[in-house]
Design a protein around this motif. Structure first.
Motif, PDB file in Angstrom:
ATOM      1  N   GLY A 342      17.600   3.664  41.789  1.00 54.98           N
ATOM      2  CA  GLY A 342      16.607   2.901  42.549  1.00 54.98           C
ATOM      3  C   GLY A 342      16.361   3.493  43.925  1.00 54.98           C
ATOM      4  O   GLY A 342      15.215   3.586  44.388  1.00 54.98           O
ATOM      5  N   ILE A 343      17.460   3.903  44.590  1.00 57.47           N
ATOM      6  CA  ILE A 343      17.317   4.527  45.915  1.00 57.47           C
ATOM      7  C   ILE A 343      16.543   5.836  45.807  1.00 57.47           C
ATOM      8  O   ILE A 343      15.637   6.111  46.603  1.00 57.47           O
ATOM      9  CB  ILE A 343      18.710   4.767  46.543  1.00 57.47           C
ATOM     10  CG1 ILE A 343      19.416   3.431  46.821  1.00 57.47           C
ATOM     11  CG2 ILE A 343      18.585   5.562  47.839  1.00 57.47           C
ATOM     12  CD1 ILE A 343      20.862   3.584  47.248  1.00 57.47           C
ATOM     13  N   PHE A 345      14.481   6.785  43.424  1.00 58.75           N
ATOM     14  CA  PHE A 345      13.105   6.525  43.011  1.00 58.75           C
ATOM     15  C   PHE A 345      12.258   6.102  44.212  1.00 58.75           C
ATOM     16  O   PHE A 345      11.147   6.602  44.413  1.00 58.75           O
ATOM     17  CB  PHE A 345      13.086   5.427  41.937  1.00 58.75           C
ATOM     18  CG  PHE A 345      11.785   5.300  41.210  1.00 58.75           C
ATOM     19  CD1 PHE A 345      11.530   6.061  40.085  1.00 58.75           C
ATOM     20  CD2 PHE A 345      10.804   4.419  41.655  1.00 58.75           C
ATOM     21  CE1 PHE A 345      10.321   5.950  39.411  1.00 58.75           C
ATOM     22  CE2 PHE A 345       9.602   4.293  40.987  1.00 58.75           C
ATOM     23  CZ  PHE A 345       9.359   5.068  39.866  1.00 58.75           C
ATOM     24  N   THR A 346      12.788   5.182  45.023  1.00 59.68           N
ATOM     25  CA  THR A 346      12.062   4.708  46.202  1.00 59.68           C
ATOM     26  C   THR A 346      11.884   5.813  47.229  1.00 59.68           C
ATOM     27  O   THR A 346      10.795   5.997  47.786  1.00 59.68           O
ATOM     28  CB  THR A 346      12.817   3.528  46.844  1.00 59.68           C
ATOM     29  OG1 THR A 346      13.028   2.511  45.862  1.00 59.68           O
ATOM     30  CG2 THR A 346      12.025   2.949  48.007  1.00 59.68           C
ATOM     31  N   LEU A 347      12.955   6.565  47.473  1.00 60.45           N
ATOM     32  CA  LEU A 347      12.915   7.655  48.449  1.00 60.45           C
ATOM     33  C   LEU A 347      11.887   8.711  48.055  1.00 60.45           C
ATOM     34  O   LEU A 347      11.093   9.173  48.887  1.00 60.45           O
ATOM     35  CB  LEU A 347      14.303   8.281  48.569  1.00 60.45           C
ATOM     36  CG  LEU A 347      14.473   9.416  49.588  1.00 60.45           C
ATOM     37  CD1 LEU A 347      14.179   8.924  50.990  1.00 60.45           C
ATOM     38  CD2 LEU A 347      15.888   9.986  49.496  1.00 60.45           C
ATOM     39  N   PHE A 349       9.348   8.288  46.039  1.00 59.08           N
ATOM     40  CA  PHE A 349       7.997   7.719  46.028  1.00 59.08           C
ATOM     41  C   PHE A 349       7.357   7.814  47.414  1.00 59.08           C
ATOM     42  O   PHE A 349       6.233   8.303  47.557  1.00 59.08           O
ATOM     43  CB  PHE A 349       8.047   6.264  45.568  1.00 59.08           C
ATOM     44  CG  PHE A 349       6.717   5.557  45.624  1.00 59.08           C
ATOM     45  CD1 PHE A 349       5.772   5.747  44.631  1.00 59.08           C
ATOM     46  CD2 PHE A 349       6.407   4.705  46.685  1.00 59.08           C
ATOM     47  CE1 PHE A 349       4.539   5.111  44.683  1.00 59.08           C
ATOM     48  CE2 PHE A 349       5.183   4.060  46.749  1.00 59.08           C
ATOM     49  CZ  PHE A 349       4.241   4.270  45.745  1.00 59.08           C
ATOM     50  N   PHE A 350       8.086   7.368  48.442  1.00 55.98           N
ATOM     51  CA  PHE A 350       7.530   7.388  49.790  1.00 55.98           C
ATOM     52  C   PHE A 350       7.386   8.822  50.318  1.00 55.98           C
ATOM     53  O   PHE A 350       6.414   9.137  51.011  1.00 55.98           O
ATOM     54  CB  PHE A 350       8.401   6.554  50.730  1.00 55.98           C
ATOM     55  CG  PHE A 350       8.227   5.075  50.562  1.00 55.98           C
ATOM     56  CD1 PHE A 350       7.059   4.444  50.995  1.00 55.98           C
ATOM     57  CD2 PHE A 350       9.200   4.305  49.948  1.00 55.98           C
ATOM     58  CE1 PHE A 350       6.883   3.073  50.832  1.00 55.98           C
ATOM     59  CE2 PHE A 350       9.030   2.936  49.774  1.00 55.98           C
ATOM     60  CZ  PHE A 350       7.874   2.318  50.218  1.00 55.98           C
TER      61      PHE A 350
END
Length: 368
Positions: A342-343, A345-347, A349-350
């Motif tokens: 999750g970390i 994926f989020t990292l 993405f941004f």
């Protein structure tokens, strides 16, 4: 295996060694006739990639339906069974962007109102106006008893713009018009006034803002239309996108390297995982694109329903693929794998969004 005719001469054309059968035991080159029909150039490429022995199709099956299997197999040292990661990524990238080049990603008719009336074409704004949300809302409210679905419909329709707002939006998107003289950049109408103010109040971000401002004033002075800017910006961004993805590959692998054991996993290992994952993403972006295109070509509701159900399932699978592949390759505990995934994926993405914005700025500066 190639179907080329075997040479009578048993001397290898590549290294000069003797060839007893079909392939040279020294360099591996096939001892076949060197002159072929023109179409052989294309059939040989397909043969070389697919190998007719199932290497390509086995790679495709594992890439699509067994997340992480290709990476695990490759890192175990079994490297003849499937297509190498770099070769796979280049091939998938080539096919994806080749299809995008043939079929435009988006085609909206932003012509002005007068042009659309003269040509008989229906613009996107005309389609928006056909949905009279106000009348639908009034008819729902006129019911004596309103259900929960009616309340949800009213809330959804209330978000849609009314005809007046659509007219304003249509006027703003009149693509045949040039940039108005009154349009400003940062509160300045001309390059001279902007440079003068910049000299008096320099900023740390001037190295970014100044080129953008100069390009804006250049296009304004040249009288370039909005349609020309939009077309050039789209084409330039499209040509730069493969480069941006290629640049992002080592960055994606770097983020993986940060969150995993440096003793157990080398940066090389993360690079292999990245190449396989990006190959999967590009391939599925192509599938999503083709499904949307196919749905736009048919008006049969039953077929469209099936297509959109398949599309929805595919999008969910794309979202979950990374988490499944990450757990299988790195063999982490389920909860820990999910948190790290999750970390990451989020990292990513941004970070990729920042790259996309940067790509748009570079594309704007490259407009001629």
């Amino acid at each position: 295996m190639s179907h080329g005719k075997i040479r009578e001469d048993k001397t290898c054309l590549n290294c000069g060694h003797q060839v007893e059968e079909r392939f040279c035991p020294h360099c591996g080159q096939e001892n076949i006739e060197s002159r072929h029909p023109f179409y052989y150039l294309f059939t040989h490429f397909i043969e070389d990639f697919t190998h007719y022995d199932g290497q390509f199709w086995g790679t495709f099956k594992n890439l699509m339906f067994k997340p992480g299997a290709l990476t695990t197999t490759y890192l175990e040292g079994k490297r003849q069974k499937f297509v190498p990661p770099v070769k796979l990524y280049i091939f998938v990238s080539f096919i994806t962007f080749f299809v995008f080049a043939i079929f435009p990603l988006m085609h909206f008719n932003f012509n002005s109102k007068n042009d659309s009336e003269g040509s008989g074409k229906i613009t996107i704004f005309d389609r928006m106006k056909t949905l009279d949300s106000k009348k639908i809302i009034d008819s729902i409210k006129a019911k004596r008893v309103q259900t929960q679905e009616d309340s949800a419909a009213v809330k959804s329709l209330s978000v849609l713009p009314d005809s007046a707002k659509i007219d304003d939006l249509e006027q703003a998107f009149e693509m045949d018009k040039k940039i108005d003289h009154d349009v400003q950049y940062g509160g300045y109408k001309t390059r001279k006034s902007y440079d003068s103010a910049l000299a008096k109040n320099p900023s740390a971000l001037d190295f970014i803002q100044k080129p953008l401002a100069h390009k804006f004033f250049e296009l304004k002075e040249r009288g370039v239309t909005k349609a020309e800017i939009a077309k050039s910006l789209t084409e330039t961004s499209f040509h730069n996108l493969p480069k941006a993805l290629f640049i992002y590959l080592p960055l994606f692998a770097f983020f993986l390297w940060i969150f995993h054991s440096k003793k157990k996993w080398w940066y090389f290992d993360h690079g292999v995982f990245t190449l396989h994952y990006f190959s999967f993403l590009l391939l599925n972006i192509l599938f999503v694109f083709l499904l949307v295109k196919l749905a736009s070509l048919t008006n049969i509701w039953f077929i469209n329903t099936i297509l959109y159900l398949v599309l929805s399932a595919l999008l969910i699978y794309i979202m979950g693929y990374f988490f499944i592949a990450h757990r299988r390759v790195y063999h982490t505990h389920g909860l820990i794998s999910f948190i790290i995934g999750g970390i990451l994926f989020t990292l990513n993405f941004f970070t990729f969004m920042i790259l996309v914005v940067g790509l748009a700025l570079v594309s704007f500066l490259m407009i001629h």
